[in-house]
Design a protein around this motif. Structure first.
Motif, PDB file in Angstrom:
ATOM      1  N   ASN A 238     -94.850 130.023  39.931  1.00  0.00           N
ATOM      2  CA  ASN A 238     -93.962 129.047  40.580  1.00  0.00           C
ATOM      3  C   ASN A 238     -92.524 129.558  40.617  1.00  0.00           C
ATOM      4  N   LEU A 239     -92.386 130.801  40.986  1.00  0.00           N
ATOM      5  CA  LEU A 239     -91.068 131.429  41.011  1.00  0.00           C
ATOM      6  C   LEU A 239     -90.479 131.375  42.405  1.00  0.00           C
ATOM      7  N   VAL A 240     -89.211 130.893  42.453  1.00  0.00           N
ATOM      8  CA  VAL A 240     -88.462 130.927  43.708  1.00  0.00           C
ATOM      9  C   VAL A 240     -87.296 131.893  43.568  1.00  0.00           C
ATOM     10  N   ASN A 241     -86.515 131.633  42.502  1.00  0.00           N
ATOM     11  CA  ASN A 241     -85.374 132.515  42.247  1.00  0.00           C
ATOM     12  C   ASN A 241     -85.249 132.686  40.741  1.00  0.00           C
ATOM     13  N   VAL A 242     -85.813 133.769  40.222  1.00  0.00           N
ATOM     14  CA  VAL A 242     -85.776 133.998  38.783  1.00  0.00           C
ATOM     15  C   VAL A 242     -84.350 134.193  38.302  1.00  0.00           C
ATOM     16  N   GLY A 243     -83.524 134.812  39.099  1.00  0.00           N
ATOM     17  CA  GLY A 243     -82.156 135.068  38.686  1.00  0.00           C
ATOM     18  C   GLY A 243     -81.361 133.780  38.538  1.00  0.00           C
ATOM     19  N   GLY A 244     -81.521 132.778  39.468  1.00  0.00           N
ATOM     20  CA  GLY A 244     -80.787 131.511  39.379  1.00  0.00           C
ATOM     21  C   GLY A 244     -81.219 130.700  38.170  1.00  0.00           C
ATOM     22  N   ALA A 245     -82.533 130.616  37.933  1.00  0.00           N
ATOM     23  CA  ALA A 245     -83.023 129.851  36.779  1.00  0.00           C
ATOM     24  C   ALA A 245     -82.522 130.471  35.479  1.00  0.00           C
ATOM     25  N   ARG A 246     -82.492 131.745  35.438  1.00  0.00           N
ATOM     26  CA  ARG A 246     -82.003 132.393  34.220  1.00  0.00           C
ATOM     27  C   ARG A 246     -80.526 132.112  34.008  1.00  0.00           C
ATOM     28  N   GLY A 247     -79.747 131.997  35.069  1.00  0.00           N
ATOM     29  CA  GLY A 247     -78.326 131.690  34.938  1.00  0.00           C
ATOM     30  C   GLY A 247     -78.086 130.317  34.353  1.00  0.00           C
ATOM     31  N   LEU A 248     -78.857 129.316  34.788  1.00  0.00           N
ATOM     32  CA  LEU A 248     -78.691 127.970  34.227  1.00  0.00           C
ATOM     33  C   LEU A 248     -79.031 127.946  32.746  1.00  0.00           C
ATOM     34  N   VAL A 249     -80.111 128.591  32.409  1.00  0.00           N
ATOM     35  CA  VAL A 249     -80.496 128.612  31.000  1.00  0.00           C
ATOM     36  C   VAL A 249     -79.449 129.354  30.176  1.00  0.00           C
ATOM     37  N   GLU A 250     -78.880 130.402  30.731  1.00  0.00           N
ATOM     38  CA  GLU A 250     -77.844 131.138  30.004  1.00  0.00           C
ATOM     39  C   GLU A 250     -76.623 130.251  29.768  1.00  0.00           C
ATOM     40  N   ASP A 251     -76.206 129.443  30.782  1.00  0.00           N
ATOM     41  CA  ASP A 251     -75.062 128.541  30.594  1.00  0.00           C
ATOM     42  C   ASP A 251     -75.365 127.512  29.503  1.00  0.00           C
ATOM     43  N   GLU A 252     -76.570 126.941  29.566  1.00  0.00           N
ATOM     44  CA  GLU A 252     -76.949 125.963  28.546  1.00  0.00           C
ATOM     45  C   GLU A 252     -76.965 126.597  27.162  1.00  0.00           C
ATOM     46  N   LEU A 253     -77.488 127.819  27.067  1.00  0.00           N
ATOM     47  CA  LEU A 253     -77.537 128.511  25.784  1.00  0.00           C
ATOM     48  C   LEU A 253     -76.131 128.770  25.258  1.00  0.00           C
ATOM     49  N   GLN A 367     -79.791 124.491  16.212  1.00  0.00           N
ATOM     50  CA  GLN A 367     -80.492 125.769  16.063  1.00  0.00           C
ATOM     51  C   GLN A 367     -81.847 125.739  16.782  1.00  0.00           C
ATOM     52  N   ALA A 368     -82.533 124.612  16.703  1.00  0.00           N
ATOM     53  CA  ALA A 368     -83.814 124.491  17.409  1.00  0.00           C
ATOM     54  C   ALA A 368     -83.607 124.564  18.911  1.00  0.00           C
ATOM     55  N   ILE A 369     -82.513 123.913  19.374  1.00  0.00           N
ATOM     56  CA  ILE A 369     -82.233 123.944  20.818  1.00  0.00           C
ATOM     57  C   ILE A 369     -81.922 125.382  21.258  1.00  0.00           C
ATOM     58  N   VAL A 370     -81.102 126.119  20.478  1.00  0.00           N
ATOM     59  CA  VAL A 370     -80.758 127.499  20.826  1.00  0.00           C
ATOM     60  C   VAL A 370     -82.002 128.383  20.839  1.00  0.00           C
ATOM     61  N   ASP A 371     -82.890 128.204  19.864  1.00  0.00           N
ATOM     62  CA  ASP A 371     -84.122 129.004  19.821  1.00  0.00           C
ATOM     63  C   ASP A 371     -84.984 128.749  21.035  1.00  0.00           C
ATOM     64  N   ARG A 372     -85.086 127.504  21.432  1.00  0.00           N
ATOM     65  CA  ARG A 372     -85.897 127.200  22.630  1.00  0.00           C
ATOM     66  C   ARG A 372     -85.261 127.821  23.872  1.00  0.00           C
ATOM     67  N   SER A 373     -83.931 127.764  23.962  1.00  0.00           N
ATOM     68  CA  SER A 373     -83.260 128.356  25.135  1.00  0.00           C
ATOM     69  C   SER A 373     -83.457 129.875  25.156  1.00  0.00           C
ATOM     70  N   THR A 374     -83.366 130.501  23.993  1.00  0.00           N
ATOM     71  CA  THR A 374     -83.578 131.968  23.918  1.00  0.00           C
ATOM     72  C   THR A 374     -84.991 132.338  24.334  1.00  0.00           C
ATOM     73  N   GLU A 375     -85.974 131.589  23.896  1.00  0.00           N
ATOM     74  CA  GLU A 375     -87.357 131.856  24.273  1.00  0.00           C
ATOM     75  C   GLU A 375     -87.557 131.698  25.770  1.00  0.00           C
ATOM     76  N   ARG A 376     -86.874 130.680  26.358  1.00  0.00           N
ATOM     77  CA  ARG A 376     -86.991 130.491  27.812  1.00  0.00           C
ATOM     78  C   ARG A 376     -86.417 131.699  28.550  1.00  0.00           C
ATOM     79  N   ILE A 377     -85.264 132.220  28.042  1.00  0.00           N
ATOM     80  CA  ILE A 377     -84.671 133.395  28.709  1.00  0.00           C
ATOM     81  C   ILE A 377     -85.605 134.594  28.600  1.00  0.00           C
ATOM     82  N   GLN A 378     -86.209 134.799  27.430  1.00  0.00           N
ATOM     83  CA  GLN A 378     -87.138 135.921  27.255  1.00  0.00           C
ATOM     84  C   GLN A 378     -88.344 135.806  28.175  1.00  0.00           C
ATOM     85  N   ASN A 379     -88.856 134.586  28.322  1.00  0.00           N
ATOM     86  CA  ASN A 379     -89.970 134.378  29.255  1.00  0.00           C
ATOM     87  C   ASN A 379     -89.550 134.696  30.680  1.00  0.00           C
ATOM     88  N   LEU A 380     -88.327 134.263  31.035  1.00  0.00           N
ATOM     89  CA  LEU A 380     -87.840 134.568  32.386  1.00  0.00           C
ATOM     90  C   LEU A 380     -87.642 136.064  32.582  1.00  0.00           C
TER      91      LEU A 380
END
Length: 723
Positions: A238-253, A367-380
């Motif tokens: 379900n990928l449209v723009n991997v780069g855009g999704a990664r940017g949002l997660v990076e800002d949240e992180l 810390q739990a929120i940061v770990d989840r965000s990091t895992e999302r970035i790694q998956n992306l």
């Protein structure tokens, strides 16, 4: 004692060559003669040359450098063409087309080939004979193979390919005793080569077209498969723009990381206070020592009221009693202020405890929120990597497909156009003059080769020669002065009888002058305390001339004194033979008591010389020479003669001379120039010194006068007899 002039150092290489000039010239003449004989004996050869132009790059209408590029590696390409011109396949075609097997130039050679066999060809013929005897008999395969292979080798050997420097031209030459055949073969070689080159280009183009067709279809299928895999991956993820999704997660992180850092800082600030509050427990008084609690406004106000009530109570204490109404009122006011102050301390402590626990929970949640965000970035990132791999595969397959498609269209468009890059510039003409042999060149080359060979052999002989050559070398090896140098005389060993009489027969010769120089050295060595009466002449090895020198020295001394010459070489005596005297009785008979002394002394017919031969039937010469009888004999003879000259055996072979060397007044060591090795002379001198022999000096015998003239010290040889 003055010393005679001695020879200088060893001659220079140029002088050595000059001294051997006739030998060197002889080798040069022999070489020139061999060259002339070879030029007359060898069969003349003619050479015809055809000139080819081999361009480095073909003149293509459409660029197809990847299909057939003759200029990609220019040097290797040109060398390949030269080897193709001399290939066995091309030579076989020439042999077939010109029928060289039947040509008169090869008829005799072919007949000789047919009669001979080689091991490899014989094995081939034996194999065919074993498995197909009918074919072997019908075709005579063994003879055919031997003849054909040998003839091909002969043709390739006569063919030469020479590139013209700084051009693309190549000279193809063929040598043959037949001038017409030389021109025909040279022209046929280039003709066949050009035809094969064109056929090869056409075949390569057709092969390239077929290969490109196969590769084009394969690349098209590979491109379709890679595009399908890319599309399937996008749909599954379900990928449209991997780069855009990664940017949002990076800002949240980033924001959560900032909040986590602030929460950790707040927790660290409250951790110390929290530990002190826990340590205080129910002791309210200990809470007063925590600065953060004291900073609370309510704590400060209640503390101020508490301190004021305490001060008032302390002022009324000395004036009123405990039950005085005024003091009771002050005590009640103090108790209320203290209770209020302590209550406020507990309230503030409980608040700080709650703040620390809240900060600790906040840190854990963030810390739990940061770990989840990091895992999302790694998956992306993993999905993005897989996506890039699929995209690169699609891009590579697309480029490969487009390349093959373009090459296929270019090859298809140029199939009927095959311009060659090999052209014949000049065809071979029938030569009029042979190119080999060249008599003058052969004679000069062989003569020069013989000249240099002679020079090398002469210098090598001189380098390997370890013999004594000059008086300076002899003086250095023996550590004694050089008494004289005697020239080398021509003649054979049969002339030894004449040599012992040289002083008498040819008194004006250079040899006689040298002997007189030796006599002068002996006379000058006489001393008042001990005159030189007993003179021993010895050498290191046989054939060094000690017998001739001792004989002539005795003769020249006998001109003015009473001299006795004794042959103490009891093993190989020679004086009797050389002087023509009876061998017996002699020294052996005197020592053994078989004959009286006077009977053993013989007079030389010419001069005033007396001779005592060695005698005959000699046994145990060392025992006799070391006996007291010999010593007594020397004393008796010394009383009767003014000089006694002893001819002794070689000191390096036997020790006879060393046994009585210390009884002598003077010992003269003889060395043969260019004959006696240096180490032999040095060893002989050491042995004489070890035997305490009075070594007077050395004589260099058989000196080459030409070599002596090359040294400054040999000047007296130039004048011969003077006076």
């Amino acid at each position: 004692m003055s010393r005679p002039p001695i020879d200088g150092g060893a001659p220079s290489p140029l002088r050595i060559l000059w001294l051997s000039a006739w030998q060197i010239l002889g080798l040069a003449v022999i070489g020139a003669g061999l060259g002339a004989a070879y030029s007359l004996w060898v069969e003349p050869e003619y050479e015809a040359t055809t000139t080819l132009l081999i361009e480095p790059k073909e003149a293509n209408v459409v660029e197809i450098d990847k299909v057939y590029d003759s200029s990609s590696v220019l040097r290797e390409y040109q060398r390949t063409q030269y080897e193709l011109l001399r290939s066995r396949e091309l030579a076989a075609a020439i042999v077939e087309s010109l029928r060289l097997e039947a040509h008169p130039a090869y008829a005799e050679e072919v007949a000789r080939m047919r009669s001979g066999e080689t091991s490899f060809k014989a094995r081939i013929a034996a194999f065919v004979e074993k498995h197909a005897p009918e074919l072997y008999t019908a075709l005579n395969l063994e003879t055919h193979l031997a003849r054909r292979e040998s003839l091909l080798d002969r043709v390739i050997e006569q063919l030469s390919v020479r590139p013209v420097p700084n051009t693309y031209l190549v000279d193809v030459s063929f040598r043959s005793p037949d001038p017409q055949l030389a021109a025909d073969v040279a022209n046929e070689v280039v003709t066949r080569f050009v035809e094969r080159e064109r056929a090869a280009r056409a075949g390569i183009t057709q092969e390239a077209a077929g290969w490109l067709t196969e590769r084009l279809e394969d690349s098209r299928k590979a491109l379709q498969a890679s595009e399908a895999r890319l599309q399937q991956f996008l749909e599954q993820q379900n990928l449209v723009n991997v780069g855009g999704a990664r940017g949002l997660v990076e800002d949240e992180l980033t924001e959560q990381t900032r909040r986590l850092r602030e929460a950790r800082l707040r927790r660290e600030q409250l951790a110390n206070v929290y530990n002190k509050i826990r340590a205080a427990g129910r002791a309210v008084e200990l809470l007063q020592e925590i600065p953060l609690i004291q900073e609370d406004p309510l704590v400060r106000d209640t503390k101020a009221a508490y301190l004021a009530a305490k001060e008032a109570l302390e002022q009324l204490g000395p004036r009123y009693g405990v039950k005085h109404p005024t003091r009771v009122t002050a005590q009640a006011r103090f108790d209320a202020a203290r209770n209020a102050y302590f209550t406020q301390l507990r309230i503030r402590a409980d608040g700080l405890r709650s703040e620390y626990e809240l900060a600790d929970r906040t840190v854990a949640d963030l810390q739990a929120i940061v770990d989840r965000s990091t895992e999302r970035i790694q998956n992306l990132d993993r999905k993005d990597y897989e996506l890039r791999v699929l995209e690169r595969e699609v891009q590579a397959n697309r480029e490969l497909y487009e390349t093959f498609l373009r090459r296929y269209k270019e090859t298809e468009a140029t199939t009927d156009l095959q311009p060659g890059n090999v052209r014949v510039i000049d065809r071979a003409l029938v030569p009029n003059e042979p190119v080999w042999p060249k008599p003058l060149l052969l004679i000069v080359a062989c003569g020069v080769l013989g000249l240099f060979t002679g020079c090398g052999l002469v210098l090598l002989r001189e380098t390997l020669d370890d013999s004594v050559k000059t008086t300076e070398e002899l003086e250095s090896l023996t550590g004694t002065p050089i008494l004289c140098s005697l020239p080398k005389l021509s003649g054979s060993k049969s002339a030894a009888e004449k040599l012992v009489r040289m002083e008498l027969d040819d008194p004006k010769s250079t040899y006689a002058e040298g002997i007189r120089t030796l006599r002068t050295s002996v006379l000058l060595s006489d001393g008042d305390a001990r005159p030189t009466r007993r003179i021993m002449v010895c050498s290191s090895l046989p054939e060094e001339g000690k017998t001739s020198i001792s004989s002539n020295l005795a003769i020249v001394l006998a001109e003015r004194e009473k001299v006795l010459l004794i042959d103490t070489d009891l093993r190989k005596p020679r004086l009797a033979t050389l002087f023509g005297l009876p061998a017996s009785p002699g020294l052996w008979q005197v020592l053994s008591g078989d004959a009286p002394l006077d009977a053993c002394i013989q007079s030389f017919p010419e001069g005033h010389l007396h001779v005592m031969t060695a005698g005959s039937e000699i046994r145990n010469p060392q025992v006799m020479l070391a006996s007291e009888r010999f010593r007594a004999l020397l004393d008796t003879l010394s009383a009767r003669y003014e000089r006694i000259v002893f001819d002794t055996p070689p000191v390096q072979l036997v020790s006879d001379a060393l046994l009585f060397a210390r009884m002598m007044d003077a010992v003269i060591l003889v060395a043969r120039a260019n004959g006696t090795a240096r180490k032999i002379v040095a060893s002989a001198a050491r042995h004489l010194r070890g035997a305490e022999a009075p070594l007077l000096g050395a004589v260099l015998n058989q000196v080459d006068i030409r070599r002596a003239r090359s040294s400054e010290g040999g000047y007296y040889y130039r004048y011969g007899y003077y006076g």
